[in-house]
Design a protein around this motif. Structure first.
Motif, PDB file in Angstrom:
ATOM      1  N   ASP A 113     103.260  50.032  71.410  1.00 30.86           N
ATOM      2  CA  ASP A 113     102.948  49.435  70.558  1.00 30.86           C
ATOM      3  C   ASP A 113     101.282  49.034  70.979  1.00 30.86           C
ATOM      4  N   LEU A 114     100.780  48.056  72.253  1.00 35.99           N
ATOM      5  CA  LEU A 114      99.372  47.965  72.435  1.00 35.99           C
ATOM      6  C   LEU A 114      98.351  49.207  72.890  1.00 35.99           C
ATOM      7  N   THR A 115      99.274  50.719  72.794  1.00 38.63           N
ATOM      8  CA  THR A 115      98.322  52.115  73.597  1.00 38.63           C
ATOM      9  C   THR A 115      97.779  51.935  72.098  1.00 38.63           C
ATOM     10  N   PRO A 116      95.830  51.670  72.854  1.00 41.04           N
ATOM     11  CA  PRO A 116      94.553  52.317  71.836  1.00 41.04           C
ATOM     12  C   PRO A 116      94.983  53.462  71.250  1.00 41.04           C
ATOM     13  N   SER A 117      93.747  53.968  70.107  1.00 41.28           N
ATOM     14  CA  SER A 117      94.763  55.182  69.082  1.00 41.28           C
ATOM     15  C   SER A 117      93.934  56.742  70.260  1.00 41.28           C
ATOM     16  N   TRP A 118      93.085  56.347  70.771  1.00 40.49           N
ATOM     17  CA  TRP A 118      92.531  57.396  71.852  1.00 40.49           C
ATOM     18  C   TRP A 118      93.800  58.018  72.432  1.00 40.49           C
ATOM     19  N   LEU A 119      94.600  56.517  73.519  1.00 38.56           N
ATOM     20  CA  LEU A 119      95.341  57.103  74.262  1.00 38.56           C
ATOM     21  C   LEU A 119      96.818  57.608  73.210  1.00 38.56           C
ATOM     22  N   LYS A 120      97.191  57.500  72.406  1.00 41.50           N
ATOM     23  CA  LYS A 120      97.816  57.845  71.888  1.00 41.50           C
ATOM     24  C   LYS A 120      97.843  59.300  71.553  1.00 41.50           C
ATOM     25  N   GLU A 121      96.834  59.557  71.310  1.00 38.89           N
ATOM     26  CA  GLU A 121      95.988  60.577  70.851  1.00 38.89           C
ATOM     27  C   GLU A 121      96.044  61.504  71.599  1.00 38.89           C
ATOM     28  N   TRP A 122      95.378  61.274  73.334  1.00 33.36           N
ATOM     29  CA  TRP A 122      95.740  62.058  73.913  1.00 33.36           C
ATOM     30  C   TRP A 122      97.326  62.288  74.724  1.00 33.36           C
ATOM     31  N   ALA A 123      97.884  61.587  74.515  1.00 35.85           N
ATOM     32  CA  ALA A 123      99.142  61.388  75.097  1.00 35.85           C
ATOM     33  C   ALA A 123      99.981  62.471  73.640  1.00 35.85           C
ATOM     34  N   VAL A 124      99.919  62.264  72.532  1.00 30.49           N
ATOM     35  CA  VAL A 124     100.623  63.257  71.709  1.00 30.49           C
ATOM     36  C   VAL A 124      99.812  65.030  72.267  1.00 30.49           C
ATOM     37  N   ALA A 125      98.739  64.613  72.333  1.00 35.16           N
ATOM     38  CA  ALA A 125      98.541  66.116  72.077  1.00 35.16           C
ATOM     39  C   ALA A 125      99.068  66.426  73.550  1.00 35.16           C
ATOM     40  N   SER A 126      98.875  66.004  74.218  1.00 32.39           N
ATOM     41  CA  SER A 126      99.011  66.909  76.107  1.00 32.39           C
ATOM     42  C   SER A 126     100.261  66.967  75.899  1.00 32.39           C
ATOM     43  N   PHE A 127     101.412  65.828  75.469  1.00 33.43           N
ATOM     44  CA  PHE A 127     102.905  66.032  75.925  1.00 33.43           C
ATOM     45  C   PHE A 127     103.673  65.859  75.004  1.00 33.43           C
ATOM     46  N   GLY A 128     103.065  65.907  73.188  1.00 31.04           N
ATOM     47  CA  GLY A 128     103.874  66.532  71.561  1.00 31.04           C
ATOM     48  C   GLY A 128     104.999  65.377  72.527  1.00 31.04           C
ATOM     49  N   THR A 129     106.069  65.804  72.306  1.00 28.82           N
ATOM     50  CA  THR A 129     107.271  64.670  71.685  1.00 28.82           C
ATOM     51  C   THR A 129     107.696  64.128  73.177  1.00 28.82           C
ATOM     52  N   GLY A 130     107.892  65.362  74.056  1.00 28.59           N
ATOM     53  CA  GLY A 130     108.034  64.726  75.544  1.00 28.59           C
ATOM     54  C   GLY A 130     106.801  63.393  75.838  1.00 28.59           C
ATOM     55  N   ASP A 131     106.251  62.724  75.087  1.00 32.17           N
ATOM     56  CA  ASP A 131     105.087  61.347  75.755  1.00 32.17           C
ATOM     57  C   ASP A 131     106.690  60.078  75.562  1.00 32.17           C
ATOM     58  N   LYS A 132     107.085  59.889  75.387  1.00 39.05           N
ATOM     59  CA  LYS A 132     107.889  59.163  75.822  1.00 39.05           C
ATOM     60  C   LYS A 132     108.602  59.713  77.608  1.00 39.05           C
ATOM     61  N   ALA A 133     108.601  60.296  78.087  1.00 39.39           N
ATOM     62  CA  ALA A 133     109.390  60.805  79.193  1.00 39.39           C
ATOM     63  C   ALA A 133     107.725  60.981  79.973  1.00 39.39           C
ATOM     64  N   VAL A 134     107.434  61.251  79.908  1.00 40.96           N
ATOM     65  CA  VAL A 134     106.004  60.938  80.647  1.00 40.96           C
ATOM     66  C   VAL A 134     105.507  58.944  80.778  1.00 40.96           C
ATOM     67  N   LEU A 135     106.098  57.757  79.512  1.00 42.60           N
ATOM     68  CA  LEU A 135     105.894  57.201  79.552  1.00 42.60           C
ATOM     69  C   LEU A 135     106.981  56.394  80.562  1.00 42.60           C
ATOM     70  N   PHE A 136     107.927  56.872  80.349  1.00 43.51           N
ATOM     71  CA  PHE A 136     108.812  56.113  81.907  1.00 43.51           C
ATOM     72  C   PHE A 136     108.329  56.710  82.708  1.00 43.51           C
ATOM     73  N   VAL A 137     108.110  57.851  83.436  1.00 42.28           N
ATOM     74  CA  VAL A 137     108.003  57.854  84.240  1.00 42.28           C
ATOM     75  C   VAL A 137     106.701  57.360  85.173  1.00 42.28           C
ATOM     76  N   GLY A 138     105.629  57.566  84.089  1.00 47.62           N
ATOM     77  CA  GLY A 138     104.239  56.708  84.901  1.00 47.62           C
ATOM     78  C   GLY A 138     105.217  55.176  85.202  1.00 47.62           C
ATOM     79  N   MET A 139     105.648  54.231  84.018  1.00 47.39           N
ATOM     80  CA  MET A 139     106.311  53.156  84.451  1.00 47.39           C
ATOM     81  C   MET A 139     106.933  53.120  85.556  1.00 47.39           C
ATOM     82  N   ALA A 140     107.475  53.770  86.017  1.00 50.05           N
ATOM     83  CA  ALA A 140     108.723  53.936  87.048  1.00 50.05           C
ATOM     84  C   ALA A 140     107.483  54.257  88.121  1.00 50.05           C
ATOM     85  N   ILE A 141     106.636  54.706  88.317  1.00 46.20           N
ATOM     86  CA  ILE A 141     105.699  54.403  89.522  1.00 46.20           C
ATOM     87  C   ILE A 141     104.905  53.288  89.581  1.00 46.20           C
TER      88      ILE A 141
END
Ligand SMILES: Nc1nc2c(c(=O)[nH]1)N[C@H]1C(S)=C(S)[C@@H](COP(=O)(O)O)O[C@H]1N2
Ligand SMILES: [Mo]
Length: 534
Positions: free
Chosen positions: A83-111
């Protein structure tokens, strides 16, 4: 570079000014540093495990949390981050990971979490209170996230408070033991086991099936009314190899939403409340919805985040009840110009009222390609509105329609840098040949899709290098609310060539070649591919 070292050769930061309290000799995997780091990791992981387990057990026994993340601290922090993700970061995440953006979020949180827990463990070696304060700070963040999730209640905090206490207790006891006897073998095994258990638990939770058995049964037994006329679509699909099918199968349909766990509602428990600036509030149940005269319509959905040439767009056969009929029952008051639709997980879209009440058949959809909506696509009921990007119209798991004004309310993405209005921009895409491939000289089928929902596609043209625009052949257009396939027979000659496509909408407007990024209201520019002919 010289590092000040003690006689044992340890770097300065590792030198104990109280050698009597140093449990381990220098070196080895279980020297003091590693031991304390692992103690911190163990405490953090065990605390999280306790909180997540408590949430799961309560959910399975029929007491789910009330907020959109339930009582899960991991999901709450992830959800708050989204919810707090700024639009440029959301854009980048969707562009780089598409529907996999959530998995990337969880891996990042875990690290980040594991690093923080290890740091807390190291801190505990010298300053126990500071370490406990560190745990408290992480816990506080989780509690804050939990308390601010849509629909959250105070009771949602309970498992995290317990987990926090367990983490602090674990840290203290492991630290004392580490100081007394040193061996961290059991602690390490405990941490490894705890991590495996936590990840498994989160995977089970993430799939969302546990505790939602009623929803799974509800979907399995939901039947789509048979015998409804299916709109004709003869000639819409050219069936060219490599070109996206005109109707995209459910399993291949793109998915975009902010939900970290797919909401699983039971149709029997579902209802839709229409309120706000209306003459009469109306509540619609599943049974009442099924009793309405339902229709089936082919409609193409597109995401505003779709890049030029991207695949966040798809066409399906949707079955549902025109939402204008429901709005007519409620009777919007004069002055209202927007409907704020809200999902079970608190997401919202602001749709212009006229678009929902005109003759375009904006649907309260219950089926997708003849099946009950997949959970990922909004079971039991979602909105499908021809002509608008999904973020201002296509609310999945919809439970509320508030008739309101643009001057008063905003959909989810508007305060995050996206336009309040989101009409679909005319676009076209080359599916074959793919960029970078090599083809043989001779006739090559250049083909793809073009879309301008609710305006339709009148023409598509292809250009080879800097040559003239040439007309592509169009598939049939059963409805202006869906995309349209096209093919161009290209007499390919040896060399490297750039193929560019453009489309003209039903109003006679050519798609702009002006390059624009997708925020705030949709990307523009011509799609081009480079191919080698040899
Ligand atoms: N509840 C909910 N509905 C939502 C969204 C969301 O985040 N939550 N995202 C919207 C966006 S941005 C798009 S593009 C479409 C995508 O629909 P699909 O996932 O079925 O393809 O859903 C819309 N509906
Ligand atoms: Mo979207």
């Amino acid at each position: 570079m010289s590092t000040p070292a003690d006689p044992a050769g340890r770097p300065a930061w590792d030198v104990d000014d109280d050698p009597a309290g140093e449990p381990f000799g220098p070196g080895g995997w279980a020297d003091g540093t590693t031991g304390y780091a692992v103690a911190g990791l163990l405490a953090g992981v065990v605390g999280l495990l306790v909180a997540e387990l408590l949430d799961l057990v309560l959910t399975v026994f029929g007491w789910p949390g009330s907020g959109s993340a339930g009582r899960s601290p991991v999901l709450a922090v992830g959800g708050a981050f989204v919810d707090l993700t700024p639009s440029w970061l959301k854009e980048w995440a969707v562009a780089s990971f598409g529907t996999g953006d959530k998995a990337v979020l969880f891996v990042g949180m875990a690290i980040v979490l594991l690093l923080a827990f290890a740091a807390i463990g190291l801190l505990a070696r010298r300053r126990h209170t500071a370490a406990v304060a560190g745990l408290g700070a992480i816990g506080l963040l989780a509690l804050l996230a939990l308390a601010t999730r849509p629909g959250a209640a105070g009771t949602d905090l309970f498992p995290t408070v317990v987990g926090l206490a367990v983490a602090a207790w674990t840290l203290s006891s492991v630290r004392t033991r580490t100081a007394a006897q040193g061996p961290t073998r059991r602690v390490t095994l405990g941490f490894a086991g705890g991590t495996v258990a936590l990840v498994s638990l989160l995977l089970v939770r993430g799939r969302g099936t546990l505790g939602a058995a009623d929803a799974v049964v509800s979907r399995a037994s939901a039947s789509v009314p048979t015998g409804l006329p299916v709109p004709a679509s003869v000639g819409a699909d050219l069936s060219l190899p490599g070109v996206t099918p005109w109707v995209v199968p459910n399993g291949e349909f793109y998915r975009i939403d902010t939900a970290l766990v797919v909401p699983r509602l039971s149709a029997q428990a579902w209802s839709l409340r229409v309120w706000g600036e209306v003459e009469r509030e109306v509540t619609l149940t599943w049974a009442q919805l099924l009793a309405q005269p339902l229709v089936s319509r082919h409609v193409t959905l597109a995401c505003v985040s779709n890049e030029v040439g991207g695949n966040l767009v798809g066409n399906a056969l949707w079955t549902g009840w025109p939402v204008r009929e429901l709005l007519a029952q409620a009777g919007p008051r004069p002055g209202a110009d927007m409907v704020l639709s809200r999902s079970a997980d608190g997401w919202t879209a602001g749709t212009p009222l006229p678009v929902l009440t005109d003759d375009r058949d904006a649907l309260l959809a219950i089926a997708m390609n003849g099946e009950p909506l997949p959970f990922e696509h909004g079971f039991p009921v979602r909105l499908v509105v021809p002509g608008l990007y999904g973020y201002v119209s296509a609310t999945k798991w919809v439970t509320e329609l508030k008739v309101t004004r643009f001057a008063v309310d905003m959909g989810y993405w508007t305060p995050r840098g996206w336009s309040a209005l989101g009409p679909v921009k005319t676009a076209s895409r080359i599916d074959v040949p793919r960029s970078g491939v090599q083809v043989s000289p001779g006739t090559v089928a250049v083909a793809g899709v073009a879309w301008a929902m609710h305006r339709g596609i009148r023409a598509v043209q292809v250009r080879v290098d800097d040559g003239p625009w040439a007309d592509a052949r169009l598939a049939s257009e059963p409805t202006v609310d869906s995309w349209r396939q096209w093919v161009f027979d290209w007499p390919a000659t040896a060399g490297s060539h750039v193929l560019t496509v453009r489309a003209q909408d039903g109003d006679g407007q050519w798609q702009t070649e002006q390059v624009a990024r997708s925020d705030p209201d949709g990307a523009t520019g011509h799609h081009a591919v480079t191919v080698r002919v040899a």
